[in-house]
Motif scaffolding. Structure first.
Motif, mmCIF file in Angstrom:
data_model
loop_
_atom_site.group_PDB
_atom_site.id
_atom_site.type_symbol
_atom_site.label_atom_id
_atom_site.label_comp_id
_atom_site.label_asym_id
_atom_site.label_seq_id
_atom_site.Cartn_x
_atom_site.Cartn_y
_atom_site.Cartn_z
ATOM 1 N N LEU A 124 1.507 -17.730 1.261
ATOM 2 C CA LEU A 124 0.314 -17.145 0.654
ATOM 3 C C LEU A 124 0.605 -16.305 -0.587
ATOM 4 O O LEU A 124 -0.316 -15.918 -1.293
ATOM 5 N N GLY A 125 1.879 -16.023 -0.859
ATOM 6 C CA GLY A 125 2.226 -15.298 -2.078
ATOM 7 C C GLY A 125 2.012 -13.798 -2.027
ATOM 8 O O GLY A 125 1.925 -13.147 -3.069
ATOM 9 N N CYS A 126 1.938 -13.218 -0.836
ATOM 10 C CA CYS A 126 1.787 -11.772 -0.718
ATOM 11 C C CYS A 126 3.112 -11.083 -1.048
ATOM 12 O O CYS A 126 4.182 -11.657 -0.859
ATOM 13 N N THR A 127 3.021 -9.857 -1.519
ATOM 14 C CA THR A 127 4.220 -9.070 -1.806
ATOM 15 C C THR A 127 4.250 -7.851 -0.891
ATOM 16 O O THR A 127 3.206 -7.303 -0.519
ATOM 17 N N LEU A 128 5.446 -7.442 -0.543
ATOM 18 C CA LEU A 128 5.656 -6.323 0.367
ATOM 19 C C LEU A 128 5.366 -5.004 -0.338
ATOM 20 O O LEU A 128 5.893 -4.746 -1.420
ATOM 21 N N ILE A 129 4.516 -4.183 0.272
ATOM 22 C CA ILE A 129 4.250 -2.834 -0.223
ATOM 23 C C ILE A 129 5.094 -1.839 0.561
ATOM 24 O O ILE A 129 5.812 -1.027 -0.007
ATOM 25 N N SER A 130 4.997 -1.901 1.898
ATOM 26 C CA SER A 130 5.758 -0.981 2.733
ATOM 27 C C SER A 130 5.954 -1.577 4.118
ATOM 28 O O SER A 130 5.201 -2.435 4.553
ATOM 29 N N GLU A 131 6.970 -1.070 4.776
ATOM 30 C CA GLU A 131 7.321 -1.517 6.124
ATOM 31 C C GLU A 131 7.702 -0.263 6.915
ATOM 32 O O GLU A 131 8.604 0.457 6.509
ATOM 33 N N GLU A 132 6.981 0.009 7.987
ATOM 34 C CA GLU A 132 7.220 1.222 8.769
ATOM 35 C C GLU A 132 7.454 0.877 10.231
ATOM 36 O O GLU A 132 6.679 0.129 10.819
ATOM 37 N N ILE A 133 8.497 1.445 10.805
ATOM 38 C CA ILE A 133 8.721 1.341 12.249
ATOM 39 C C ILE A 133 8.109 2.596 12.845
ATOM 40 O O ILE A 133 8.440 3.715 12.443
ATOM 41 N N ARG A 134 7.193 2.402 13.796
ATOM 42 C CA ARG A 134 6.424 3.527 14.334
ATOM 43 C C ARG A 134 6.579 3.662 15.843
ATOM 44 O O ARG A 134 6.996 2.742 16.514
ATOM 45 N N ASP A 135 6.169 4.812 16.326
ATOM 46 C CA ASP A 135 6.113 5.117 17.749
ATOM 47 C C ASP A 135 7.447 4.831 18.437
ATOM 48 O O ASP A 135 7.503 4.142 19.459
ATOM 49 N N GLY A 136 8.518 5.321 17.839
ATOM 50 C CA GLY A 136 9.840 5.158 18.431
ATOM 51 C C GLY A 136 10.308 3.718 18.510
ATOM 52 O O GLY A 136 11.055 3.357 19.399
ATOM 53 N N GLY A 137 9.857 2.890 17.585
ATOM 54 C CA GLY A 137 10.263 1.488 17.556
ATOM 55 C C GLY A 137 9.374 0.556 18.347
ATOM 56 O O GLY A 137 9.684 -0.623 18.480
ATOM 57 N N LYS A 138 8.248 1.057 18.857
ATOM 58 C CA LYS A 138 7.358 0.206 19.653
ATOM 59 C C LYS A 138 6.575 -0.784 18.798
ATOM 60 O O LYS A 138 6.121 -1.792 19.309
ATOM 61 N N PHE A 139 6.387 -0.462 17.511
ATOM 62 C CA PHE A 139 5.730 -1.438 16.655
ATOM 63 C C PHE A 139 6.094 -1.238 15.192
ATOM 64 O O PHE A 139 6.564 -0.182 14.787
ATOM 65 N N ILE A 140 5.906 -2.313 14.437
ATOM 66 C CA ILE A 140 6.137 -2.324 12.997
ATOM 67 C C ILE A 140 4.791 -2.495 12.316
ATOM 68 O O ILE A 140 3.988 -3.337 12.719
ATOM 69 N N LEU A 141 4.561 -1.712 11.279
ATOM 70 C CA LEU A 141 3.373 -1.855 10.445
ATOM 71 C C LEU A 141 3.842 -2.189 9.039
ATOM 72 O O LEU A 141 4.603 -1.421 8.441
ATOM 73 N N THR A 142 3.421 -3.319 8.542
ATOM 74 C CA THR A 142 3.812 -3.760 7.211
ATOM 75 C C THR A 142 2.569 -3.946 6.363
ATOM 76 O O THR A 142 1.606 -4.591 6.797
ATOM 77 N N ARG A 143 2.584 -3.393 5.168
ATOM 78 C CA ARG A 143 1.474 -3.546 4.228
ATOM 79 C C ARG A 143 1.871 -4.557 3.161
ATOM 80 O O ARG A 143 2.965 -4.491 2.613
ATOM 81 N N LEU A 144 0.937 -5.474 2.890
ATOM 82 C CA LEU A 144 1.171 -6.533 1.905
ATOM 83 C C LEU A 144 0.079 -6.517 0.857
ATOM 84 O O LEU A 144 -1.068 -6.139 1.127
ATOM 85 N N ALA A 145 0.420 -6.977 -0.350
ATOM 86 C CA ALA A 145 -0.544 -7.066 -1.444
ATOM 87 C C ALA A 145 -0.714 -8.527 -1.842
ATOM 88 O O ALA A 145 0.215 -9.326 -1.741
ATOM 89 N N LEU A 146 -1.903 -8.846 -2.294
ATOM 90 C CA LEU A 146 -2.201 -10.151 -2.872
ATOM 91 C C LEU A 146 -2.642 -9.897 -4.306
ATOM 92 O O LEU A 146 -3.601 -9.155 -4.533
ATOM 93 N N ASN A 147 -1.900 -10.473 -5.254
ATOM 94 C CA ASN A 147 -2.159 -10.240 -6.684
ATOM 95 C C ASN A 147 -2.191 -8.751 -7.014
ATOM 96 O O ASN A 147 -3.026 -8.283 -7.780
ATOM 97 N N GLY A 148 -1.283 -7.996 -6.412
ATOM 98 C CA GLY A 148 -1.151 -6.579 -6.697
ATOM 99 C C GLY A 148 -2.152 -5.681 -5.999
ATOM 100 O O GLY A 148 -2.144 -4.473 -6.194
ATOM 101 N N VAL A 149 -3.023 -6.239 -5.173
ATOM 102 C CA VAL A 149 -4.037 -5.447 -4.475
ATOM 103 C C VAL A 149 -3.694 -5.398 -2.989
ATOM 104 O O VAL A 149 -3.529 -6.436 -2.352
ATOM 105 N N TYR A 150 -3.596 -4.179 -2.449
ATOM 106 C CA TYR A 150 -3.335 -3.975 -1.026
ATOM 107 C C TYR A 150 -4.397 -4.722 -0.233
ATOM 108 O O TYR A 150 -5.580 -4.467 -0.360
ATOM 109 N N THR A 151 -3.971 -5.693 0.571
ATOM 110 C CA THR A 151 -4.908 -6.602 1.214
ATOM 111 C C THR A 151 -4.694 -6.751 2.711
ATOM 112 O O THR A 151 -5.635 -6.745 3.472
ATOM 113 N N LEU A 152 -3.447 -6.936 3.136
ATOM 114 C CA LEU A 152 -3.157 -7.278 4.530
ATOM 115 C C LEU A 152 -2.199 -6.280 5.169
ATOM 116 O O LEU A 152 -1.334 -5.723 4.497
ATOM 117 N N GLU A 153 -2.364 -6.108 6.482
ATOM 118 C CA GLU A 153 -1.395 -5.389 7.286
ATOM 119 C C GLU A 153 -0.926 -6.318 8.390
ATOM 120 O O GLU A 153 -1.750 -6.964 9.048
#
Length: 127
Positions: A28-57
């Protein structure tokens, strides 16, 4: 009525984080904005952009509750993205080895469906 400006983001749960991250970046051509390991490693939250706009988690948890995959299941039915050419999209999906339906010529638009690694339907709409 609320005064909404736009859609801020769409959150997607994925069963295989690395596979889904590759799909959303490479297909889909998304780019990585940020990647966070949360709650002591119980889950990962990753933010992605489409055409430079924050779009997906993307969320990757250590456990999930399965929900039926029927189209009539309550909740998100599909993601839809606009493309300039469905033919070019088909060429790229084929090159990447992504299975897809045939292009549908509807009375008011042309569309195409395929799925992400967890089966979430993705629609392409020709503009």
């Amino acid at each position: 009525m609320l005064s909404l400006n736009n859609v801020n983001h769409i959150a997607i749960l994925c069963s295989d984080y690395q596979r889904s991250l590759r799909f959303y970046q490479d297909v889909l051509g998304c780019t990585l904005i940020s990647e966070e390991i949360r709650d002591g490693g119980k889950f990962i939250l990753t933010r992605l952009a489409l055409n430079g706009v924050y779009t997906l988690e993307l969320f990757a948890f250590d456990r999930y509750i399965q929900r039926p995959a029927e189209p009539e299941t309550l909740g998100l039915r599909h993601l839809a993205f606009t493309v300039d050419s469905l033919e070019k999209a088909v060429e790229e999906l084929d090159r990447l080895g992504v299975e897809h339906e045939a292009i549908r010529d509807l009375p008011t638009m042309r569309i195409l469906f395929f799925a992400d690694p967890d089966g979430l339907p993705i629609e392409l709409v020709e503009a």
